[in-house]
Enzyme design. Structure first.
Site, PDB file in Angstrom:
ATOM      1  CB  SER A 142      -0.874  -0.010   1.259  1.00  0.00           C
ATOM      2  OG  SER A 142      -1.491   1.245   1.470  1.00  0.00           O
ATOM      3  CE1 TYR A 156      -3.650  -2.386   4.996  1.00  0.00           C
ATOM      4  CE2 TYR A 156      -2.956  -0.124   4.576  1.00  0.00           C
ATOM      5  CZ  TYR A 156      -3.358  -1.357   4.110  1.00  0.00           C
ATOM      6  OH  TYR A 156      -3.461  -1.582   2.757  1.00  0.00           O
TER       7      TYR A 156
END
Length: 259
Positions: A142, A156
Site C-alpha cells: 500500500s 496497518y
C-alpha cells in the site's frame, strides 16, 4: 502489453475473490495462466472463479491460519504440479484507533493478516520455485507502506512497512535461484462499499466522502487508481518482461507517495 505473456504458467492469488485480487486473477487468466484463487467465502470464491473463467479454481482458506495458508500452496502444487507466480494479496486491518487507544488484538491481527500470511505462503512455495529455478512473488502492499497518510491506522502502516522489509529480504536470498520478489503499493482503489473503509473513516473523524476525497487530493492525477491499473503492473512483474526486476516497491497511486 500484448500477447499472452503467461501462457503455461500457474499463479496463486490469495484473497482473490474481489477487488484488486480479482482484477489480478482476471489479467493473469486473460494472458494464459491457470489461476488458483483463495478466500474465506465459498460463495464469493465460486462467483470469482466463474468470472475469471475455465482457467480458474477456488480454494477456501483463512490466511490468518498458518495451516490454511500453506494448504493453498499445497493444493496448487497437487493440482498443477507447479506454482510460477504467487501474489500475496490478502491484507487489511480492523479495530481502527490512534496508538494510545489501539487494542492488542487489532495490532496482532493486522500483523497476522498482512505479514504472517505472506510469510507462510512464501515459505511454502519457495522450495518448489528454487527446484525449478523460476518464480515470481508479488506482495500487495500500500501507499501506507511508504508513508503514513491517515490517523488511526498505525497497525496497518506498520505491517505494510514490515512487508517491504520481507520483500527485500526474499529478493536478496532467492534472486540467484531465479526467483524475484516485489511489492505493489496502490493508493486507495474503489472496490465498492466496505465496512472496513467506513470504520477507518469514522476513526479518522471523517465521513466516507471526506475519506475518499483525502486520498484523491493527495494524488497528482486528481483521481483514484483502478484495480485494473494495479493488475497491469502485477502482470508485468509476473511475466518474463519483469525478470530483471526484484526487491522493488512499485507505487500505483497516482503520484501520492513521496518516493
Amino acid at each position: 502489453m500484448t500477447g499472452r505473456s503467461l501462457d503455461g504458467r500457474v499463479a496463486v492469488v490469495t484473497g482473490g475473490t474481489d477487488g484488486i485480487g480479482l482484477a489480478v486473477a482476471r489479467a493473469f487468466a486473460e494472458h494464459g495462466a491457470a489461476v488458483l484463487l483463495s478466500g474465506r467465502s465459498t460463495e464469493k470464491g465460486a462467483q470469482a472463479a466463474a468470472e475469471v473463467g475455465e482457467a480458474a479454481r477456488f480454494v477456501r482458506a483463512d490466511a490468518t491460519r498458518r495451516e490454511e495458508a500453506e494448504a493453498v500452496i499445497d493444493h496448487a502444487l497437487d493440482a498443477f504440479g507447479r506454482v510460477d507466480v504467487l501474489v500475496n494479496n490478502v491484507g487489511g486491518s480492523a479495530g481502527f484507533a490512534r496508538v494510545h487507544e489501539l487494542a492488542d488484538e487489532a495490532w496482532r491481527h493486522a500483523m497476522t493478516l498482512n505479514l504472517d500470511s505472506a510469510f507462510w505462503a512464501t515459505r511454502r512455495v519457495l522450495p518448489s520455485m528454487m527446484e525449478r529455478r523460476h518464480g515470481r512473488i508479488i506482495n500487495m502492499s500500500s501507499v501506507e507502506g511508504k508513508q503514513a497518510t491517515m490517523p488511526a491506522i498505525s497497525h496497518y502502516v506498520t505491517a505494510k512497512h514490515a512487508l517491504h522489509g520481507f520483500t527485500k529480504a526474499v529478493a536478496l536470498e532467492y534472486g540467484r535461484h531465479g526467483v524475484t520478489c516485489n511489492a505493489l503499493c496502490p493508493g486507495a482503489v474503489p472496490t465498492g462499499s466496505r465496512p472496513s473503509g467506513d470504520a477507518a473513516a469514522e476513526a479518522a473523524g471523517m465521513t466516507r466522502e471526506e475519506f475518499v476525497a483525502h486520498f484523491v487530493d493527495a494524488t497528482k492525477t486528481g483521481r483514484l487508481n483502478t484495480a485494473d491499473e494495479v493488475a497491469a503492473v502485477a502482470l508485468l512483474l509476473a511475466g518474463e518482461a519483469g525478470a530483471g526486476i526484484t526487491g522493488a516497491l512499485w507505487s500505483v497511486d497516482g503520484g501520492t507517495a513521496s518516493w
